[in-house]
Motif scaffolding. Structure first.
Motif, PDB file in Angstrom:
ATOM      1  N   ASP A 205       0.854  -1.181   0.000  1.00 43.12           N
ATOM      2  CA  ASP A 205       0.000   0.000   0.000  1.00 43.12           C
ATOM      3  C   ASP A 205       0.890   1.230   0.000  1.00 43.12           C
ATOM      4  O   ASP A 205       2.081   1.167   0.332  1.00 43.12           O
ATOM      5  CB  ASP A 205      -0.928   0.033   1.211  1.00 43.12           C
ATOM      6  CG  ASP A 205      -2.180   0.890   0.949  1.00 43.12           C
ATOM      7  OD1 ASP A 205      -2.215   1.579  -0.087  1.00 43.12           O
ATOM      8  OD2 ASP A 205      -3.101   0.856   1.775  1.00 43.12           O
TER       9      ASP A 205
ATOM     10  N   GLU B 169      -1.531 -15.016   7.840  1.00 40.94           N
ATOM     11  CA  GLU B 169      -1.878 -13.605   7.667  1.00 40.94           C
ATOM     12  C   GLU B 169      -0.624 -12.746   7.755  1.00 40.94           C
ATOM     13  O   GLU B 169       0.179 -12.897   8.671  1.00 40.94           O
ATOM     14  CB  GLU B 169      -2.890 -13.182   8.729  1.00 40.94           C
ATOM     15  CG  GLU B 169      -4.203 -13.940   8.638  1.00 40.94           C
ATOM     16  CD  GLU B 169      -5.187 -13.529   9.705  1.00 40.94           C
ATOM     17  OE1 GLU B 169      -6.279 -13.066   9.350  1.00 40.94           O
ATOM     18  OE2 GLU B 169      -4.831 -13.651  10.895  1.00 40.94           O
TER      19      GLU B 169
ATOM     20  N   THR C 244       1.549   1.479  12.565  1.00 44.00           N
ATOM     21  CA  THR C 244       0.223   1.391  11.958  1.00 44.00           C
ATOM     22  C   THR C 244       0.227   0.426  10.783  1.00 44.00           C
ATOM     23  O   THR C 244       1.063   0.547   9.877  1.00 44.00           O
ATOM     24  CB  THR C 244      -0.241   2.778  11.481  1.00 44.00           C
ATOM     25  OG1 THR C 244      -0.310   3.669  12.597  1.00 44.00           O
ATOM     26  CG2 THR C 244      -1.612   2.696  10.824  1.00 44.00           C
ATOM     27  N   GLN C 245      -0.705  -0.521  10.783  1.00 38.38           N
ATOM     28  CA  GLN C 245      -0.824  -1.451   9.665  1.00 38.38           C
ATOM     29  C   GLN C 245      -1.349  -0.715   8.438  1.00 38.38           C
ATOM     30  O   GLN C 245      -2.355  -0.004   8.501  1.00 38.38           O
ATOM     31  CB  GLN C 245      -1.766  -2.601  10.011  1.00 38.38           C
ATOM     32  CG  GLN C 245      -1.896  -3.638   8.908  1.00 38.38           C
ATOM     33  CD  GLN C 245      -3.051  -4.602   9.137  1.00 38.38           C
ATOM     34  OE1 GLN C 245      -3.692  -4.595  10.183  1.00 38.38           O
ATOM     35  NE2 GLN C 245      -3.338  -5.433   8.141  1.00 38.38           N
TER      36      GLN C 245
ATOM     37  N   TYR D 140      -2.302  -5.745   3.918  1.00 40.11           N
ATOM     38  CA  TYR D 140      -2.642  -7.086   4.415  1.00 40.11           C
ATOM     39  C   TYR D 140      -2.774  -8.048   3.250  1.00 40.11           C
ATOM     40  O   TYR D 140      -3.233  -7.688   2.162  1.00 40.11           O
ATOM     41  CB  TYR D 140      -3.976  -7.025   5.162  1.00 40.11           C
ATOM     42  CG  TYR D 140      -4.579  -8.361   5.508  1.00 40.11           C
ATOM     43  CD1 TYR D 140      -4.200  -9.049   6.662  1.00 40.11           C
ATOM     44  CD2 TYR D 140      -5.541  -8.942   4.675  1.00 40.11           C
ATOM     45  CE1 TYR D 140      -4.763 -10.276   6.979  1.00 40.11           C
ATOM     46  CE2 TYR D 140      -6.111 -10.171   4.993  1.00 40.11           C
ATOM     47  CZ  TYR D 140      -5.717 -10.830   6.153  1.00 40.11           C
ATOM     48  OH  TYR D 140      -6.283 -12.038   6.469  1.00 40.11           O
TER      49      TYR D 140
ATOM     50  N   ASN E 143      -5.080  -7.667   9.784  1.00 42.51           N
ATOM     51  CA  ASN E 143      -6.448  -7.886   9.302  1.00 42.51           C
ATOM     52  C   ASN E 143      -6.655  -7.133   8.007  1.00 42.51           C
ATOM     53  O   ASN E 143      -5.851  -6.285   7.612  1.00 42.51           O
ATOM     54  CB  ASN E 143      -7.463  -7.443  10.361  1.00 42.51           C
ATOM     55  CG  ASN E 143      -7.376  -5.969  10.674  1.00 42.51           C
ATOM     56  OD1 ASN E 143      -7.810  -5.135   9.894  1.00 42.51           O
ATOM     57  ND2 ASN E 143      -6.788  -5.634  11.828  1.00 42.51           N
ATOM     58  N   ALA E 144      -7.760  -7.456   7.340  1.00 40.94           N
ATOM     59  CA  ALA E 144      -8.013  -6.942   6.001  1.00 40.94           C
ATOM     60  C   ALA E 144      -8.497  -5.502   5.971  1.00 40.94           C
ATOM     61  O   ALA E 144      -8.566  -4.903   4.895  1.00 40.94           O
ATOM     62  CB  ALA E 144      -9.021  -7.837   5.288  1.00 40.94           C
ATOM     63  N   THR E 145      -8.835  -4.915   7.087  1.00 39.68           N
ATOM     64  CA  THR E 145      -9.408  -3.555   7.064  1.00 39.68           C
ATOM     65  C   THR E 145      -8.509  -2.532   6.376  1.00 39.68           C
ATOM     66  O   THR E 145      -9.015  -1.820   5.487  1.00 39.68           O
ATOM     67  CB  THR E 145      -9.797  -3.111   8.476  1.00 39.68           C
ATOM     68  OG1 THR E 145     -10.698  -4.066   9.039  1.00 39.68           O
ATOM     69  CG2 THR E 145     -10.444  -1.730   8.448  1.00 39.68           C
ATOM     70  N   PRO E 146      -7.213  -2.395   6.650  1.00 36.92           N
ATOM     71  CA  PRO E 146      -6.461  -2.872   7.804  1.00 36.92           C
ATOM     72  C   PRO E 146      -6.486  -1.815   8.909  1.00 36.92           C
ATOM     73  O   PRO E 146      -6.482  -0.615   8.617  1.00 36.92           O
ATOM     74  CB  PRO E 146      -5.054  -3.026   7.241  1.00 36.92           C
ATOM     75  CG  PRO E 146      -4.944  -1.950   6.204  1.00 36.92           C
ATOM     76  CD  PRO E 146      -6.336  -1.750   5.645  1.00 36.92           C
ATOM     77  N   ASP E 147      -6.485  -2.248  10.180  1.00 34.89           N
ATOM     78  CA  ASP E 147      -6.528  -1.252  11.252  1.00 34.89           C
ATOM     79  C   ASP E 147      -5.773  -1.706  12.507  1.00 34.89           C
ATOM     80  O   ASP E 147      -5.992  -1.163  13.587  1.00 34.89           O
ATOM     81  CB  ASP E 147      -7.975  -0.913  11.608  1.00 34.89           C
ATOM     82  CG  ASP E 147      -8.754  -2.121  12.128  1.00 34.89           C
ATOM     83  OD1 ASP E 147      -8.163  -3.223  12.246  1.00 34.89           O
ATOM     84  OD2 ASP E 147      -9.958  -1.959  12.420  1.00 34.89           O
ATOM     85  N   ASP E 148      -4.894  -2.688  12.351  1.00 37.29           N
ATOM     86  CA  ASP E 148      -4.122  -3.130  13.506  1.00 37.29           C
ATOM     87  C   ASP E 148      -3.014  -2.125  13.823  1.00 37.29           C
ATOM     88  O   ASP E 148      -2.571  -1.365  12.943  1.00 37.29           O
ATOM     89  CB  ASP E 148      -3.503  -4.506  13.226  1.00 37.29           C
ATOM     90  CG  ASP E 148      -2.882  -5.120  14.462  1.00 37.29           C
ATOM     91  OD1 ASP E 148      -3.440  -4.941  15.561  1.00 37.29           O
ATOM     92  OD2 ASP E 148      -1.834  -5.780  14.341  1.00 37.29           O
TER      93      ASP E 148
END
Length: 218
Positions: free
Chosen positions: A101, A121, A129-130, A133, A179-184
């Protein structure tokens, strides 16, 4: 611990935000730090957890290669940038997947970069910040050496800037949950890493060297 290099005790950057402390400096032309092939670099041979993290400070924001392992032009993995996009590629000649990204890297500023593999994953993180993903159960191993700062395959992709606190870890020290959001999010280190039983590689960047400077030093 399979490899632990110190060479000095003082360490201020990037952990205090300074940019003048000892670190590895790559000239963007041919500089490279390399290590021979080893089973410890087979991070993607199974679905176990693994983490790669390091601090980078670009002289030019187009970046290029941070770290990777090349067996050949179509067998490799690497973490790199292309004009503001952070990417992780895994390519074994028949399977390709990419986690990527865009991100606004700031030149002459330290950034913490991490790839966190939790089972199948994968998450890419910048400054805690992620940003990207991918989930993939494919596995691959490579016989090539590990490199930092560029490689001799496919044109080099030489990195122009500084690196410090380069670590490969067998596990999930940040307790990441990609995770796919991504928001980890993960907690960015505020002190230099210490070695434990799961540390596969740890290079602080203030190691003593001998011989000539640049790529000729050891």
């Amino acid at each position: 611990t399979k490899l632990l290099i110190h060479g000095g005790e003082a360490y201020t950057a990037p952990l205090t935000g300074e940019t003048t402390a000892p670190c590895y400096v790559f000239d963007g032309t041919s500089d490279q730090l390399s290590l021979p092939d080893h089973a410890d670099w087979d991070l993607f041979a199974d679905t176990n957890n693994a983490t790669i993290d390091l601090w980078v400070n670009f002289s030019a924001t187009n970046g290029k290669d941070f770290i990777g392992q090349y067996e050949g032009a179509q067998e490799f993995w690497r973490i790199y940038t292309t004009i503001g996009t952070l990417k992780f590629d895994l390519f074994d000649g028949s399977q390709v997947f990419q986690c990527a990204d865009t991100h606004n890297f700031i030149a002459d500023t330290w950034h913490h970069v991490a790839l966190c593999k939790v089972g199948i994953e994968y998450g890419l993180y910048i400054d805690g910040t992620q940003i990207a993903y991918v989930s993939d159960a494919g596995t691959a191993t490579f016989t090539g050496g590990l490199f930092f700062g560029g490689h001799t395959h496919v044109g080099g992709d030489w990195y122009d800037g500084k690196m410090a606190e380069m670590r490969i870890y067998d596990g999930n020290p940040f307790t990441a949950a990609p995770n796919a959001t991504p928001d980890d999010t993960i907690i960015v280190p505020t002190e230099r890493h210490t070695s434990d039983a799961n540390t596969l590689l740890l290079i602080h960047g203030d190691e003593a060297k001998s011989g000539t400077t640049g790529s000729g030093a050891t």
